[in-house]
Design a protein around this motif. Sequence first.
Motif, short mmCIF file in Angstrom:
data_model
loop_
_atom_site.label_atom_id
_atom_site.label_comp_id
_atom_site.label_asym_id
_atom_site.label_seq_id
_atom_site.Cartn_x
_atom_site.Cartn_y
_atom_site.Cartn_z
N LYS A 7 0.83 -1.21 0.00
CA LYS A 7 0.00 0.00 0.00
C LYS A 7 0.86 1.26 0.00
O LYS A 7 0.58 2.21 -0.72
CB LYS A 7 -0.93 -0.02 1.21
N ASP A 14 2.14 6.37 -7.16
CA ASP A 14 1.10 7.25 -7.67
C ASP A 14 1.54 8.72 -7.60
O ASP A 14 1.36 9.47 -8.55
CB ASP A 14 -0.19 7.03 -6.89
N ARG A 54 -7.82 4.71 -12.36
CA ARG A 54 -6.70 4.42 -11.46
C ARG A 54 -6.94 3.14 -10.65
O ARG A 54 -6.00 2.45 -10.29
CB ARG A 54 -6.51 5.60 -10.52
N GLN A 55 -8.17 2.82 -10.35
CA GLN A 55 -8.47 1.62 -9.54
C GLN A 55 -7.95 0.35 -10.20
O GLN A 55 -7.77 -0.66 -9.54
CB GLN A 55 -9.96 1.51 -9.27
N HIS A 56 -7.70 0.39 -11.50
CA HIS A 56 -7.20 -0.78 -12.22
C HIS A 56 -5.67 -0.86 -12.25
O HIS A 56 -5.12 -1.88 -12.64
CB HIS A 56 -7.71 -0.80 -13.67
N THR A 59 -4.18 -3.69 -9.92
CA THR A 59 -4.84 -5.00 -9.98
C THR A 59 -4.59 -5.63 -11.35
O THR A 59 -5.04 -6.71 -11.63
CB THR A 59 -6.36 -4.87 -9.75
#
Length: 134
Positions: A7, A14, A54-56, A59
Amino acid sequence: MKSKDAKWYKGAIDSVRSLYIRQRYADWKWQVHCFTCEKIMDWKEMEAGHFHLRQHDFTSELAGDERNLQVQCSGCNRFMRGRPQLFALNLIKKYGNGILEELQKKKDTSKKWKIAELQALLESYKEKLTKLNG
């Protein structure tokens, strides 16, 4: 001392990546064009807009592909939700036919990032940023 976890690295990547994306096309006065509306502003006033959200990033395999990120003004990035149609058209103009499919394939390819990979990606962006700033 507690070691840094995934994290932490994702947040650091980022931040540094955003700085790099916003500075990489700046002119000698640090002015840059919005990828979608062509507004010219200081790089500090711009944002790093994502074609695939961004959530991808962490992952999938997208985190390592800078083509998914472009400089956008907050009007386009936030208030117009990235202007995906213009973003797509400009990606095709810049990178050629097939770019949308390449990015989609990376988005659809699941990846669990290892700490060593995240460390290397962070160092890579730090180096790129250092080179930009001479």
